[in-house]
Every structure is written in C-alpha cells, then in structure tokens.
Design a protein around this motif. Structure first.
Motif, PDB file in Angstrom:
ATOM      1  N   ARG B  36       0.820  -1.019   0.121  1.00  0.00           N
ATOM      2  CA  ARG B  36       0.081   0.024  -0.167  1.00  0.00           C
ATOM      3  C   ARG B  36       0.842   1.543   0.099  1.00  0.00           C
ATOM      4  O   ARG B  36       0.938   1.213   1.061  1.00  0.00           O
ATOM      5  N   GLU B  38      -0.750   4.520  -0.690  1.00  0.00           N
ATOM      6  CA  GLU B  38      -1.886   5.269  -0.641  1.00  0.00           C
ATOM      7  C   GLU B  38      -2.267   5.511   0.305  1.00  0.00           C
ATOM      8  O   GLU B  38      -3.363   4.595   0.219  1.00  0.00           O
ATOM      9  N   THR B  39      -1.764   6.246   1.464  1.00  0.00           N
ATOM     10  CA  THR B  39      -2.460   6.283   3.063  1.00  0.00           C
ATOM     11  C   THR B  39      -2.585   7.849   2.701  1.00  0.00           C
ATOM     12  O   THR B  39      -2.122   8.560   1.971  1.00  0.00           O
ATOM     13  N   ARG B  40      -2.627   8.073   4.108  1.00  0.00           N
ATOM     14  CA  ARG B  40      -2.967   9.550   4.831  1.00  0.00           C
ATOM     15  C   ARG B  40      -1.205  10.015   5.074  1.00  0.00           C
ATOM     16  O   ARG B  40      -1.144  11.577   5.290  1.00  0.00           O
ATOM     17  N   LEU B  60       2.797  -2.570   4.312  1.00  0.00           N
ATOM     18  CA  LEU B  60       2.808  -0.609   3.664  1.00  0.00           C
ATOM     19  C   LEU B  60       3.730  -0.531   2.932  1.00  0.00           C
ATOM     20  O   LEU B  60       5.467  -0.825   3.933  1.00  0.00           O
ATOM     21  N   ASP B 112      -7.431   2.125   7.120  1.00  0.00           N
ATOM     22  CA  ASP B 112      -8.118   3.626   6.260  1.00  0.00           C
ATOM     23  C   ASP B 112      -7.937   3.475   5.002  1.00  0.00           C
ATOM     24  O   ASP B 112      -8.714   3.869   4.360  1.00  0.00           O
ATOM     25  N   ALA B 113      -6.743   2.998   4.748  1.00  0.00           N
ATOM     26  CA  ALA B 113      -6.429   3.414   3.520  1.00  0.00           C
ATOM     27  C   ALA B 113      -7.254   2.405   2.410  1.00  0.00           C
ATOM     28  O   ALA B 113      -7.659   2.679   1.489  1.00  0.00           O
ATOM     29  N   ARG B 114      -7.528   1.010   2.633  1.00  0.00           N
ATOM     30  CA  ARG B 114      -8.121   0.455   2.301  1.00  0.00           C
ATOM     31  C   ARG B 114      -9.834   1.115   2.229  1.00  0.00           C
ATOM     32  O   ARG B 114     -10.825   1.222   1.006  1.00  0.00           O
ATOM     33  N   LYS B 116     -10.264   3.581   2.189  1.00  0.00           N
ATOM     34  CA  LYS B 116     -10.885   4.770   1.970  1.00  0.00           C
ATOM     35  C   LYS B 116     -10.608   4.424  -0.322  1.00  0.00           C
ATOM     36  O   LYS B 116     -11.025   5.134  -0.801  1.00  0.00           O
ATOM     37  N   GLU B 117     -10.962   3.114  -0.662  1.00  0.00           N
ATOM     38  CA  GLU B 117     -10.576   2.610  -2.008  1.00  0.00           C
ATOM     39  C   GLU B 117     -11.979   2.655  -2.772  1.00  0.00           C
ATOM     40  O   GLU B 117     -12.970   2.786  -1.331  1.00  0.00           O
TER      41      GLU B 117
END
Lengths: 167, 117
Positions: B36, B38-40, B60, B112-114, B116-117
């Motif tokens: 991953r 694409e995270t905050r 990550l 959180d990343a999942r 927001k997909e």
C-alpha cells in the motif's frame, strides 16, 4: 490640599472606560486584524513554541503538537478554524496555553495582547450574524485600546471537534 | 514497560510504529501481497522497503526504515488532538532526542487506506 486628601481623590478619579476593581479580566489576542478576548481564568501562560510535530491527516486548524514542561499540547490555529488563511507557526511563535472544560490547548494568534479589564457596562450583545468568529462571540465590548469581542472558548474548541468528525 | 518502536519515513517525514505490530520488514517483492502506497501519510517516493503487519495482510510501502528504538517515553495524544483525528491512525507520540514523533497504528492506517479505496 494635604497629601492624604490628594491620595483619596486619586483613588476615586473616574476611569474613562468605567473599569472598577471588581470588573472581570479577560485575556486578549489579535486574530484577523481584530481583538478577541476570553475569561482570563482560562489562560494559564504565554510561551514560545518549541519544536512542533505535525500530525498526519490533521485538520488545518490543528497544525501540530509541541511539548512544554513535559506536557504535550495541541496547537489550535483559530484563524484556520474560521476560514481565514492558516497562520504558519514557527519556532519562537508565541502561543497562549488555555483550558476549556474538556481540553488544554495552545492558541495560535496573530499577536498576543495579554490581560485586559472590561467594565460590564461596556459589554453589549454580539453583532448579528454567525459567520467566521461571530459564531463564538458572546459580547462586544470596548476598553482603552478600542473595541474587542468576548468569545466563548469552550464553544470554539467544541466546534473544532465537531468539524473533525467524518474526516 | 518500555515498548520498542520501528522508525521509518514516508515522503520525507519520520514516523514510528510499535515494533510488536510489525511482522516483517523487507523489500516489497519479498513480502508479497499488494504493498500500500496510498495512505494519509503522503506520497511514497522511493518505496524501497515495506512493513508487513504482524497479522498478515498487505504491507505498507515506505521510503526508508531507520531501525528500532526503545523510547524513554510514549505520550498519549492530547485529548483535543485525539478527538480531531477520528481515523485513529495516530496512537501517540514517541519522545526522542530530536523531539516528538507520531506513533502510528499500523493496522488502523492500512484499514483506513482500504476504506478510502
């Protein structure tokens, strides 16, 4: 005139702003070019910002945290909270450490004026409207330095919390 | 009890995660899964390493891993900061000689990343 009499006279001299010893004290800061004050009992000290740590994905009004005497404090940028351009804090920026019912925060402001005393008779209802800082204004007032607004700090911090929901 | 943390960087910013929350650290190709990025935490630039959570799942992707540290102190988030970061990815603040570092909840960050997909 005897010295004693002059002294009494001086004590009773009318203050042009009607301030009496028993009138409340406020802590005054400048934000977006205007003066805002909150009850002095809520302000504990003014300090210079030490190294600031930014928090990932924090709202713009919460630019970071810093450590002061072992305590980690959140920095609240009031201007950013009310839609004004955020204030870029830097090392040496002065902040006011203040307490609401639930939180301790370091308030970031354009300038820190300090303690002011405003006579109750110089406080009026807030102006109409609820945009920007008006949302938090409890009273409009005036002192020797000019007009100022008394704000509800608890409400301001509560609104910050509410605006973070769902982020 | 002093818990060790793993220090890493993404997008030029340093972070920490509890070492106990990391199962493996390695090159993305070695860990498998779908790393991953694409995270905050911002944009991963180099992506040379990845952290796999202890309970498995996608790792990550990170730019650098600095190593482990057993900090003197881990502070909880101040109350206002905790309520203003409802996503729960920041678990606290690690005190280091260079200041405070955000201590991240690796599982919450990836979840959180999942989401927001």
């Amino acid at each position: 005139m005897r010295l004693e009499e002059r002294s009494d006279e001086a004590l009773e001299a009318p203050d042009p702003w009607g301030v009496h010893g028993t009138d409340p004290w406020y802590f005054c800061v400048r934000l977006a070019g205007a003066r805002y004050a909150f009850p002095a009992a809520q302000a504990s000290e003014v300090v210079r910002l030490g190294p600031m740590t930014r928090l990932p994905a924090a709202p713009a009004f919460l630019p970071g945290v810093f450590q002061h005497r072992g305590e980690v404090l959140p920095i609240l940028d009031v201007a950013a909270l009310v839609g004004e351009p955020p204030m870029p804090p830097s090392g040496g920026t002065r902040v006011v450490i203040a307490a609401t019912r639930s939180y301790r925060v370091a308030l970031l402001a354009e300038a820190i004026e300090g303690l002011v005393q405003v006579a109750d008779e110089h406080l009026e209802p807030p102006p109409a409207g609820n945009g920007g800082m008006l949302e938090f204004v409890e009273h409009a007032g005036i002192d020797g330095k000019g007009p100022l607004a008394i704000i509800d700090l608890d409400r301001l911090v509560e609104v910050a919390r509410q605006r973070s929901e769902g982020m | 009890m002093r818990e060790p943390v793993l220090l890493f960087a993404i997008d030029g910013k340093p972070y920490a995660v509890a070492a106990a929350s990391v199962g493996r650290v390695g090159r993305p190709a070695e860990l498998g899964g779908a790393p991953r990025s694409e995270t905050r935490l911002g944009r991963v630039r180099e992506g040379e390493r990845a952290l796999q959570p202890i309970d498995g799942g996608d790792p990550l992707l990170v730019d650098k891993v600095f190593g482990m540290l057993t900090p003197e102190r881990i502070h909880p988030l101040p109350a206002l900061a905790a309520v203003c970061l409802p996503h729960g990815i920041v678990a606290g603040l690690v005190e280091t000689d260079d200041g405070l570092l955000p201590l991240l909840d690796l599982r919450a960050l990836l979840q959180d990343a999942r989401n927001k997909e």
